[in-house]
Design a protein around this motif. Structure first.
Motif, mmCIF file in Angstrom:
data_model
loop_
_atom_site.group_PDB
_atom_site.id
_atom_site.type_symbol
_atom_site.label_atom_id
_atom_site.label_comp_id
_atom_site.label_asym_id
_atom_site.label_seq_id
_atom_site.Cartn_x
_atom_site.Cartn_y
_atom_site.Cartn_z
ATOM 1 N N UNK A 139 55.592 75.990 -37.132
ATOM 2 C CA UNK A 139 56.640 76.706 -37.639
ATOM 3 C C UNK A 139 56.578 77.079 -39.191
ATOM 4 N N UNK A 140 57.155 78.146 -39.674
ATOM 5 C CA UNK A 140 56.905 78.659 -41.245
ATOM 6 C C UNK A 140 57.671 77.514 -41.899
ATOM 7 N N UNK A 141 57.256 77.383 -43.108
ATOM 8 C CA UNK A 141 57.829 76.394 -44.224
ATOM 9 C C UNK A 141 59.327 76.806 -44.110
ATOM 10 N N UNK A 142 60.180 75.717 -44.017
ATOM 11 C CA UNK A 142 61.362 75.864 -44.415
ATOM 12 C C UNK A 142 62.126 76.254 -43.067
ATOM 13 N N UNK A 143 61.495 76.385 -41.928
ATOM 14 C CA UNK A 143 62.333 76.380 -40.625
ATOM 15 C C UNK A 143 62.963 75.369 -40.093
ATOM 16 N N UNK A 144 63.972 75.583 -39.539
ATOM 17 C CA UNK A 144 64.675 74.312 -38.821
ATOM 18 C C UNK A 144 64.098 73.982 -37.671
ATOM 19 N N UNK A 145 63.171 72.981 -37.846
ATOM 20 C CA UNK A 145 62.373 72.537 -36.592
ATOM 21 C C UNK A 145 63.153 71.892 -35.667
ATOM 22 N N UNK A 146 64.405 71.109 -35.819
ATOM 23 C CA UNK A 146 65.361 70.787 -34.724
ATOM 24 C C UNK A 146 65.842 71.735 -33.878
ATOM 25 N N UNK A 147 66.389 72.862 -34.495
ATOM 26 C CA UNK A 147 66.951 74.021 -33.935
ATOM 27 C C UNK A 147 66.019 74.834 -33.090
ATOM 28 N N UNK A 148 64.858 74.857 -33.699
ATOM 29 C CA UNK A 148 63.791 75.764 -33.146
ATOM 30 C C UNK A 148 63.379 75.148 -31.549
ATOM 31 N N UNK A 149 63.137 73.691 -31.811
ATOM 32 C CA UNK A 149 62.797 73.042 -30.490
ATOM 33 C C UNK A 149 63.866 73.106 -29.655
ATOM 34 N N UNK A 150 65.051 73.071 -30.051
ATOM 35 C CA UNK A 150 66.497 73.113 -29.246
ATOM 36 C C UNK A 150 66.190 74.486 -28.275
ATOM 37 N N UNK A 151 65.987 75.485 -29.079
ATOM 38 C CA UNK A 151 66.156 76.950 -28.517
ATOM 39 C C UNK A 151 64.856 77.235 -27.546
ATOM 40 N N UNK A 152 63.622 76.700 -27.720
ATOM 41 C CA UNK A 152 62.701 76.556 -27.048
ATOM 42 C C UNK A 152 62.778 75.867 -25.486
ATOM 43 N N UNK A 153 63.449 74.840 -25.822
ATOM 44 C CA UNK A 153 63.838 73.939 -24.730
ATOM 45 C C UNK A 153 64.694 74.614 -23.689
ATOM 46 N N UNK A 154 65.899 75.101 -24.325
ATOM 47 C CA UNK A 154 66.777 76.003 -23.674
ATOM 48 C C UNK A 154 66.115 77.174 -22.869
ATOM 49 N N UNK A 155 65.107 78.010 -23.454
ATOM 50 C CA UNK A 155 64.511 78.834 -22.758
ATOM 51 C C UNK A 155 63.604 78.498 -21.765
ATOM 52 N N UNK A 156 62.929 77.282 -21.756
ATOM 53 C CA UNK A 156 62.137 76.505 -20.395
ATOM 54 C C UNK A 156 63.263 76.307 -19.306
ATOM 55 N N UNK A 157 64.315 75.829 -19.752
ATOM 56 C CA UNK A 157 65.249 75.225 -18.626
ATOM 57 C C UNK A 157 65.704 76.307 -17.601
ATOM 58 N N UNK A 158 65.714 77.704 -18.100
ATOM 59 C CA UNK A 158 66.359 78.614 -17.236
ATOM 60 C C UNK A 158 65.147 79.539 -16.680
ATOM 61 N N UNK A 159 63.865 79.008 -16.983
ATOM 62 C CA UNK A 159 62.905 79.825 -16.470
ATOM 63 C C UNK A 159 61.994 78.706 -15.434
#
Length: 226
Positions: free
Chosen positions: A67-87
């Protein structure tokens, strides 16, 4: 090291069998590549490099790395996890996986995965596989693969010594974790990379059979024919 000619069967004995999930029991390649591809496209990242290094690793560790510098790693990880759960389209069990799981004593099997419990349940169900009663998922360990914590924890929960267990793994990070735990590790499928000396490699479970016996002390022994 791939297995020798068909006529030469290798048999391993163990008191517990530990499995990784993605790529080992469950083929979730299509979903994984889709989700990480969207992540890479959003930030202009090299998807090939992400896929090469993320296999078998916790999602948060991969996000933190790319992830780019300054990105919210926790939020991005949660977003990707949510994507994976519905696919779940395209998720299937590896050949022979269901049969092998059914042939093993339920209290001698554990799943050790870099996925969280919710995602693990979703993918195992999508693949038509029963979730083992013992599962060490991402939220249960402080350090993900290639650290051995998950596999050592599984052996502890099953009340076996590491030397008495066998692991099936498909990713370099997971293979490294198994070996670091002191557990015999079998590489599964095409994504293992170059396996260390002495590690057996199988394409899937089509030719794997398990039987259960008792040793001279009356203790249960699992024989795995590869």
């Amino acid at each position: 090291m791939s297995l020798p000619a068909e006529s030469a069967t290798i048999t391993l004995t163990a008191r517990a069998v530990l499995f990784d999930m993605d790529g080992t029991l469950v083929d979730s390649t299509a979903v994984v590549e889709q989700v990480w591809g969207e992540f890479a496209a959003r930030y202009g990242l090299d998807i090939a490099e992400i896929l090469r290094t993320s296999h078998g690793v916790q999602a948060g560790d991969t996000v933190r790395r790319f992830a780019p510098t300054g990105a919210d790693v926790v939020a991005l990880t949660a977003e990707l996890g949510a994507m994976e759960r519905v696919r779940t389209e395209g998720i299937v069990a590896l050949p022979g996986a269901a049969e092998l799981l059914r042939s093993l004593p339920a209290d001698a099997v554990a799943l050790v995965t870099s996925a969280d419990r919710i995602l693990a349940d979703i993918r195992m169900e999508a693949a038509g596989l029963a979730m083992p009663g013992t599962a060490v998922t991402a939220e249960l360990v402080a350090r993900g693969k290639p650290h051995p914590e998950g596999y050592l924890r599984a052996a502890e929960l099953l009340r076996v010594e590491p030397a008495d267990a066998v692991i099936f793994e498909d990713a370099p990070a997971g293979i490294a974790a198994g070996l670091a735990a002191g557990i015999r590790t079998i590489a599964v499928g095409p994504n293992t990379g170059e396996v260390p000396d002495g590690v057996l490699r199988i394409p899937d479970y089509s030719s794997v059979a398990a039987s259960v016996e008792a040793d001279g002390d009356g203790r249960r022994v699992i024989s795995l024919s590869l």
